[in-house]
Scaffold this motif. Structure first.
Motif, mmCIF file in Angstrom:
data_model
loop_
_atom_site.group_PDB
_atom_site.id
_atom_site.type_symbol
_atom_site.label_atom_id
_atom_site.label_comp_id
_atom_site.label_asym_id
_atom_site.label_seq_id
_atom_site.Cartn_x
_atom_site.Cartn_y
_atom_site.Cartn_z
ATOM 1 N N UNK A 47 0.722 -1.204 0.072
ATOM 2 C CA UNK A 47 0.059 0.023 0.043
ATOM 3 C C UNK A 47 0.881 1.181 0.027
ATOM 4 N N UNK A 48 1.983 1.294 -0.686
ATOM 5 C CA UNK A 48 2.784 2.311 -0.819
ATOM 6 C C UNK A 48 2.415 3.368 -1.729
ATOM 7 N N UNK A 49 1.778 4.627 -1.231
ATOM 8 C CA UNK A 49 1.208 5.517 -1.874
ATOM 9 C C UNK A 49 1.872 6.970 -1.805
ATOM 10 N N UNK A 50 1.748 7.781 -2.715
ATOM 11 C CA UNK A 50 2.103 9.222 -2.670
ATOM 12 C C UNK A 50 1.116 10.207 -3.272
ATOM 13 N N UNK A 51 1.010 11.275 -2.374
ATOM 14 C CA UNK A 51 0.237 12.318 -2.909
ATOM 15 C C UNK A 51 0.741 13.459 -2.694
ATOM 16 N N UNK A 52 0.365 14.687 -3.615
ATOM 17 C CA UNK A 52 1.261 16.061 -3.842
ATOM 18 C C UNK A 52 0.164 16.931 -3.935
ATOM 19 N N UNK A 53 0.382 18.104 -2.600
ATOM 20 C CA UNK A 53 -0.469 19.001 -2.691
ATOM 21 C C UNK A 53 0.468 20.462 -2.607
ATOM 22 N N UNK A 54 -0.364 21.357 -3.117
ATOM 23 C CA UNK A 54 0.605 22.846 -3.283
ATOM 24 C C UNK A 54 0.804 23.244 -1.689
#
Length: 140
Positions: A47-54
């Motif tokens: 379950x390796x996940x990445x999210x990117x937010x400003x």
């Protein structure tokens, strides 16, 4: 004296007996064999996940999350790169065994590739696991 047995495999138990030998003869055998347990290589994190937010200015915040499988490893190795072969823009961090999340500041308008593996100080490292999505691209 050190003896390295290169024939062992992870997850097995081996027994060794050691005694001294010289010109006069050999010492008495020890009371019993010594057991040596070879630790299993850690399982690949899931379950390796990445999210990117400003964030602020030209920056984004990348948040990575994962699940450790089975026995806790010594630590993890997470790599970030700007190409899929992890040879350009490489950044490596080693979160501790209890970590399940990591936050990094990253640049806007950039494509990043992330991967993770679990490490054990005795038995070695798991295979690499790529983050989803693979790659992730930050916005403007």
């Amino acid at each position: 004296m050190t003896y390295i047995d290169t024939t062992v495999t992870a997850g097995n138990t081996y027994r060794y007996q050691v005694w001294a030998v010289n010109a006069v003869g050999q010492s008495a055998l020890p009371a019993g064999p010594t057991n040596a347990v070879v630790s299993a290589i850690p399982a690949v994190p899931t379950s390796f996940e990445v999210t990117a937010v400003k964030a602020n200015g030209n920056n984004y915040t990348a948040t990575l999350t994962w699940t450790a499988v089975s026995n806790p490893p010594t630590n993890f190795t997470i790599q970030r790169a700007t190409n899929a072969t992890f040879t350009t823009g490489l950044n490596t961090v080693n979160p501790g065994a209890a970590a399940r999340t990591l936050t990094q500041t990253v640049s806007r308008r950039t494509t990043y590739y992330y991967r993770i593996r679990a490490n054990d100080s005795i038995s070695g490292s798991s295979a690499w696991k790529n983050a989803l999505p693979f790659p992730i691209r930050t916005g403007n």
